[in-house]
Design an enzyme around this catalytic site. Structure first.
Site, mmCIF file in Angstrom:
data_model
loop_
_atom_site.group_PDB
_atom_site.id
_atom_site.type_symbol
_atom_site.label_atom_id
_atom_site.label_comp_id
_atom_site.label_asym_id
_atom_site.label_seq_id
_atom_site.Cartn_x
_atom_site.Cartn_y
_atom_site.Cartn_z
ATOM 1 N N ASN A 294 0.877 -1.173 0.000
ATOM 2 C CA ASN A 294 0.000 0.000 0.000
ATOM 3 C C ASN A 294 0.911 1.219 0.000
ATOM 4 O O ASN A 294 1.528 1.531 1.011
ATOM 5 C CB ASN A 294 -0.887 -0.029 1.254
ATOM 6 C CG ASN A 294 -1.692 1.259 1.425
ATOM 7 O OD1 ASN A 294 -1.752 2.080 0.511
ATOM 8 N ND2 ASN A 294 -2.293 1.434 2.597
ATOM 9 N N LYS B 122 0.111 4.250 -0.176
ATOM 10 C CA LYS B 122 -0.490 5.444 0.436
ATOM 11 C C LYS B 122 -0.278 6.646 -0.492
ATOM 12 O O LYS B 122 -0.367 6.479 -1.705
ATOM 13 C CB LYS B 122 0.080 5.654 1.843
ATOM 14 C CG LYS B 122 -0.073 4.374 2.685
ATOM 15 C CD LYS B 122 0.224 4.540 4.136
ATOM 16 C CE LYS B 122 0.042 3.184 4.838
ATOM 17 N NZ LYS B 122 0.208 3.259 6.290
ATOM 18 N N HIS C 245 -9.384 1.519 5.193
ATOM 19 C CA HIS C 245 -8.086 1.642 5.872
ATOM 20 C C HIS C 245 -8.243 2.575 7.075
ATOM 21 O O HIS C 245 -9.014 3.541 7.018
ATOM 22 C CB HIS C 245 -7.046 2.193 4.898
ATOM 23 C CG HIS C 245 -5.650 2.078 5.431
ATOM 24 N ND1 HIS C 245 -5.141 2.972 6.340
ATOM 25 C CD2 HIS C 245 -4.678 1.158 5.218
ATOM 26 C CE1 HIS C 245 -3.912 2.602 6.659
ATOM 27 N NE2 HIS C 245 -3.605 1.504 5.998
ATOM 28 N N GLU D 280 -6.498 4.898 8.100
ATOM 29 C CA GLU D 280 -6.230 6.312 7.797
ATOM 30 C C GLU D 280 -7.459 6.968 7.158
ATOM 31 O O GLU D 280 -7.722 8.152 7.376
ATOM 32 C CB GLU D 280 -4.984 6.428 6.901
ATOM 33 C CG GLU D 280 -3.720 6.131 7.698
ATOM 34 C CD GLU D 280 -2.582 5.499 6.916
ATOM 35 O OE1 GLU D 280 -2.600 5.543 5.668
ATOM 36 O OE2 GLU D 280 -1.675 4.942 7.566
ATOM 37 N N GLU E 54 -5.113 -4.871 10.677
ATOM 38 C CA GLU E 54 -4.070 -3.868 10.855
ATOM 39 C C GLU E 54 -4.276 -3.159 12.189
ATOM 40 O O GLU E 54 -5.030 -2.171 12.258
ATOM 41 C CB GLU E 54 -4.124 -2.843 9.715
ATOM 42 C CG GLU E 54 -3.867 -3.428 8.343
ATOM 43 C CD GLU E 54 -3.283 -2.401 7.382
ATOM 44 O OE1 GLU E 54 -2.247 -2.699 6.791
ATOM 45 O OE2 GLU E 54 -3.841 -1.295 7.243
ATOM 46 N N GLY F 202 3.062 2.073 10.799
ATOM 47 C CA GLY F 202 4.044 3.141 10.643
ATOM 48 C C GLY F 202 4.817 3.465 11.906
ATOM 49 O O GLY F 202 5.473 4.508 11.985
ATOM 50 N N SER G 175 3.889 -2.384 10.173
ATOM 51 C CA SER G 175 5.341 -2.483 10.335
ATOM 52 C C SER G 175 5.913 -3.834 9.888
ATOM 53 O O SER G 175 6.821 -4.366 10.515
ATOM 54 C CB SER G 175 5.739 -2.175 11.783
ATOM 55 O OG SER G 175 5.351 -0.852 12.120
HETATM 56 P P1 13P Z 1 3.300 0.247 7.635
HETATM 57 O O1 13P Z 1 3.754 -1.040 6.969
HETATM 58 O O2 13P Z 1 4.050 1.441 7.173
HETATM 59 O O3 13P Z 1 3.243 0.090 9.121
HETATM 60 O O4 13P Z 1 1.781 0.493 7.155
HETATM 61 C C1 13P Z 1 0.870 -0.534 7.222
HETATM 62 C C2 13P Z 1 -0.350 -0.144 6.489
HETATM 63 O O5 13P Z 1 -1.053 0.767 6.878
HETATM 64 C C3 13P Z 1 -0.678 -0.882 5.255
HETATM 65 O O6 13P Z 1 -1.950 -0.585 4.810
#
Ligand code: 13P
Length: 241
Positions: free
Chosen positions: A9, A11, A96, A98, A165, A171, A204
């Site tokens: 992803n 983003k 997601h 976010e 997740e 992150g 992560s």
């Molecule tokens: P990270 O791998 O940067 O922690 O992000 C995970 C994520 O949100 C994948 O959709």
């Protein structure tokens, strides 16, 4: 049979030229990856067409990061499922954390997006997960069950991927311990009616922890943020043993 899906992803990262550069490097590094796994790249809308072209004939599948529930209309800033499928998109991330946190996504809008994606032939990747506060309060299972029960009303489970997740692991570099991720994914699996849904872990994920994560019996793949941006890191994840 549950399919193994390793998805990136991106983003809001990578211009078209950065995406092309990534692909040149990445494709060469996954030539020998075992056939048992599908590789998906969920990229920003402006990268879809160019990535779609460079994937032609390749084993990588294309994914989007959102999809609207209407076919067309006055919905500034949104994108419809048919706009995505026409450029070769197969998967779309829905819900997601976010999107839920910054853009007002709710279980109800998630549900509408899931159904619209499926009716156009897209396979949605539904994201669920708890905050640190919810986990510390002992509410993890309840939060996730609510997200599933509300999100999946009327959604077909044979064309669906779920990603667990935990928000506190996104992150942050703080991965959910593999055994615990496996346990929660087991809870998710028990809540579904179809035993063959691919359930990923996200948060992560790195080349250094992928083997341990993929060794867990309930975990069928990963959804990778930060580590999917560097070709060598993401290839290291795709090539897990
Ligand atoms: P990270 O791998 O940067 O922690 O992000 C995970 C994520 O949100 C994948 O959709």
């Amino acid at each position: 049979m549950r399919k193994i899906i390793i998805a990136g992803n991106w983003k809001m990262y990578k211009t078209q030229s950065e995406a092309s550069e990534f692909l040149m490097e990445f494709i060469a590094q996954i030539d020998d990856a075992p056939e048992d796994r599908e590789v998906v790249l969920c990229v920003p809308f402006t990268d879809l067409a160019i990535v779609s072209k460079s994937l032609h004939g390749n084993r990588i599948r294309l994914g989007a990061q959102n999809v609207h529930w209407e076919e067309s209309g006055a919905f500034t800033g949104e994108i419809s499922a048919s706009m995505l499928t026409e450029v070769g998109v197969r998967y779309a991330i829905v819900g997601h954390s976010e999107r839920r946190q910054y853009f007002g996504e709710t279980d109800e809008t998630v549900n509408l997006r899931l159904k619209a994606a499926q009716s156009s032939g897209l396979i949605p990747i539904l994201c669920v997960g708890e905050t640190k506060q919810q986990r510390d309060g002992g509410k993890t299972e309840q939060i996730i069950i609510n997200q599933l029960d509300n999100g999946l009303v009327g959604v077909a489970q044979d064309k669906l991927v779920i990603a667990y997740e935990p928000i506190w692991a996104i992150g942050t570099g703080e991965t959910c311990e593999a055994g615990e991720a496996n346990r929660v994914i087991g809870v998710i699996r028990d809540r579904l009616t179809n035993p063959n849904v691919t359930i990923q872990y996200g948060g992560s994920v790195k080349p250094s922890n992928i083997n341990e994560i993929m060794a867990q019996p309930h975990i069928d793949g990963v959804l990778v943020g930060g580590a999917s941006l560097a070709a060598s890191d993401f290839a290291g994840i795709v090539n897990y043993q």
